[in-house]
Design a protein around this motif. Sequence first.
Motif, PDB file in Angstrom:
ATOM      1  N   GLY A 172       0.722  -0.966   0.112  1.00 16.85           N
ATOM      2  CA  GLY A 172       0.307   0.056   0.228  1.00 16.85           C
ATOM      3  C   GLY A 172       0.671   1.363   0.218  1.00 16.85           C
ATOM      4  O   GLY A 172       1.609   1.305   0.393  1.00 16.85           O
ATOM      5  N   LYS A 173       0.587   2.159  -0.160  1.00 19.29           N
ATOM      6  CA  LYS A 173       1.142   3.905  -0.346  1.00 19.29           C
ATOM      7  C   LYS A 173       1.598   3.957   1.318  1.00 19.29           C
ATOM      8  O   LYS A 173       0.469   3.615   2.174  1.00 19.29           O
ATOM      9  N   SER A 174       2.950   3.405   1.555  1.00 22.67           N
ATOM     10  CA  SER A 174       3.185   4.284   2.701  1.00 22.67           C
ATOM     11  C   SER A 174       3.100   5.620   2.541  1.00 22.67           C
ATOM     12  O   SER A 174       3.273   6.692   2.507  1.00 22.67           O
ATOM     13  N   LYS A 175       2.725   6.198   4.217  1.00 26.41           N
ATOM     14  CA  LYS A 175       2.830   7.499   4.989  1.00 26.41           C
ATOM     15  C   LYS A 175       4.252   8.405   5.584  1.00 26.41           C
ATOM     16  O   LYS A 175       4.790   8.869   5.013  1.00 26.41           O
ATOM     17  N   ASP A 176       5.157   6.934   5.088  1.00 29.30           N
ATOM     18  CA  ASP A 176       6.944   7.440   5.674  1.00 29.30           C
ATOM     19  C   ASP A 176       7.433   8.254   4.365  1.00 29.30           C
ATOM     20  O   ASP A 176       7.549   8.752   4.062  1.00 29.30           O
ATOM     21  N   THR A 177       7.145   7.610   2.936  1.00 31.53           N
ATOM     22  CA  THR A 177       8.288   7.487   1.971  1.00 31.53           C
ATOM     23  C   THR A 177       7.235   7.919   0.722  1.00 31.53           C
ATOM     24  O   THR A 177       7.565   8.540   0.038  1.00 31.53           O
ATOM     25  N   GLY A 178       5.592   7.906   0.524  1.00 31.33           N
ATOM     26  CA  GLY A 178       5.140   8.248  -0.133  1.00 31.33           C
ATOM     27  C   GLY A 178       4.597   7.254  -1.399  1.00 31.33           C
ATOM     28  O   GLY A 178       3.770   7.126  -2.387  1.00 31.33           O
ATOM     29  N   GLY A 179       5.836   6.762  -1.071  1.00 33.53           N
ATOM     30  CA  GLY A 179       6.197   5.299  -2.277  1.00 33.53           C
ATOM     31  C   GLY A 179       4.595   4.380  -2.293  1.00 33.53           C
ATOM     32  O   GLY A 179       4.215   4.030  -1.036  1.00 33.53           O
ATOM     33  N   VAL A 180       4.379   3.010  -2.985  1.00 36.11           N
ATOM     34  CA  VAL A 180       4.242   1.597  -2.759  1.00 36.11           C
ATOM     35  C   VAL A 180       5.401   0.819  -1.297  1.00 36.11           C
ATOM     36  O   VAL A 180       6.475   0.890  -2.549  1.00 36.11           O
ATOM     37  N   ALA A 181       4.905  -0.027  -0.263  1.00 36.47           N
ATOM     38  CA  ALA A 181       5.496  -0.356   0.141  1.00 36.47           C
ATOM     39  C   ALA A 181       4.976  -1.671   1.258  1.00 36.47           C
ATOM     40  O   ALA A 181       3.262  -1.394   0.790  1.00 36.47           O
ATOM     41  N   ARG A 182       5.054  -3.266   1.466  1.00 38.92           N
ATOM     42  CA  ARG A 182       4.817  -4.194   2.237  1.00 38.92           C
ATOM     43  C   ARG A 182       5.019  -3.462   3.513  1.00 38.92           C
ATOM     44  O   ARG A 182       5.979  -2.847   3.688  1.00 38.92           O
ATOM     45  N   GLN A 183       3.674  -3.321   3.999  1.00 35.42           N
ATOM     46  CA  GLN A 183       3.445  -3.263   5.284  1.00 35.42           C
ATOM     47  C   GLN A 183       2.454  -3.461   5.709  1.00 35.42           C
ATOM     48  O   GLN A 183       1.114  -4.010   5.554  1.00 35.42           O
ATOM     49  N   PHE A 184       2.123  -3.140   7.456  1.00 41.37           N
ATOM     50  CA  PHE A 184       0.636  -3.122   7.835  1.00 41.37           C
ATOM     51  C   PHE A 184       0.127  -1.417   8.261  1.00 41.37           C
ATOM     52  O   PHE A 184       1.151  -0.864   8.548  1.00 41.37           O
TER      53      PHE A 184
END
Length: 562
Positions: free
Chosen positions: A207-219
């Motif tokens: 999903g879209k990361s709130k840290d980098t603005g890119g797409v990353a695997r996350q929860f």
Amino acid sequence: MYVRVVRSGPRRYVRLVEGYRDDNGRVKQRTVANLGRADQLSDDEVDGLIEGLQRAVGRSEPRRAEPEFQRARAFGDLWTLHQLWQELGLDDALRKALRSSRREFDAEALIRAMVFNRLAAPRSKRGVLDWLQEDVSLPGVDSEQLHHEQLLRAMDALMNHPERVEQAIAGQLKPLLDQELSVVFWDITTVRIHGVEEVADDLRQRGKSKDTGGVARQFALGVVQTSDGLPIAHEVFEGNVAETRTLAPMLQRLLSRYPIRRVAVVADRGLLSLDNVDTLEALSAQHDLAIDYILAVPGRRYAEFTGLMSELQPQLEKQAAEHEGEAVTETTWQGRRLIVAHNPQRAAEQQASRRHKIHRLEQIGEALAQRLDNQDAGKPGRGRRSTDRSAHRRFHQHVLRSSLSSIVKADLSAEQFRYDIDEEAWAAAERLDGKLLLVTSLHEYSPSEIADRYRALADIERGFRVLKSDIQIAPVYHRLPERVRAHALICFLALVLHRILRRRLKAAGSGYSPENALRALRRIQRHKVHLAGQDYERVTKPTPEQLQLFDELGVEVPQHPA
């Protein structure tokens, strides 16, 4: 020859006496030397007499026992956290919630150790084991018998009965809350996580990361916080969850944990949807209690705000000029109360930034057009030959990166490279600059008070920064969903302790932050010394500054172990 103590009235004298036999063979004693009053002989004088006698008879001087310093471990910061943990009653509450006859270890103690580690020296679970066995002395934890598997089993124990655990934690936080009217803040952040394989019910989604603005695997992690900065609940979601879908589940669980009579939910722009507003109003009727809300409106998402801002802009600019600051007014939107706050300084900054971007895009467009003209005139530049289609594509990519596609529009269907600037869209964007739009059900507060309530939401963002910097919730290496949830709960409990530390330091007028306070107290160590065949444990004597910190935090000063 021997030493005898004799009394003369209240005084005691030390004498050197020898025994002998008289002419008739009877045993008698005589004083060889008076050594002085027993209460006036110092340790140095006694040691001097002993050493003198040793030298007089030609014996070597006795070797003094040298102390053997076996270890020194950090103690003061963990002592402080342990006292707060007990004061909150989390030890007993978790122990009851985790009670199981099949476990052969104290799960509460291990969870406590993992929580404290996030605040003291965040490490992986294997690193926690090394930290416990080599670096620190944690009250109530026998680190010598621990192994890594027990830490993981303690995390599993948290998730075996998650509702019971969360109810236990909520029960200890209830006395800290206002039961009449609770203003709660809800926000979502994303937490990066490692791993590529898939598991059942995987929380690790792209999903879209709130840290980098890119797409990353996350929860995704949501936190509920009170108006005075105390986290009281959290939720874990898949990494690609839509924020608008998180508000209702959070509120349902919050109402099940706390006997709140009235609640006002404050949430950011990402949480705003008309479905959420309808859900909040339906929950209010369902639970027969007042559920109010202050939700930020993403104004650029709704076309109707173009005309609305045209009507309000003159009034807001006049009010801002008269008061030389922010202007706040109200109107209605979708039949609901809408608060509009205008910050002229913020508006000027946004307008200057946009104009700079548009100017830069115009320069890029002119350069691309000039290159095409030069090629047509037989003056090709360096590199591959450019075409109108490639110029359109390159220019459109620059527009997208600048987030100005609604204003600067490349005509991709045209045969020749061209672009247009939509002046009307540009003016509409500037009317929204510096604006804070809030939809609310609260009518007893003035527009300025509503705006101030919402701005307190910034404190939850600071809590997220604490989670990601000091507590280091990420990166997460756990694979199983329940382990991920357990890790999030451990970090949430660390955030609760951090905020209580902050609250007490602030109330005492201390200049210390929670991080600096724990760092200062960490210098109090627990020492183990072997001397003359015996082991001694002692605690570093606190400095005046450390004693003041204990007083400000309401924590007892650590005593020497028995």
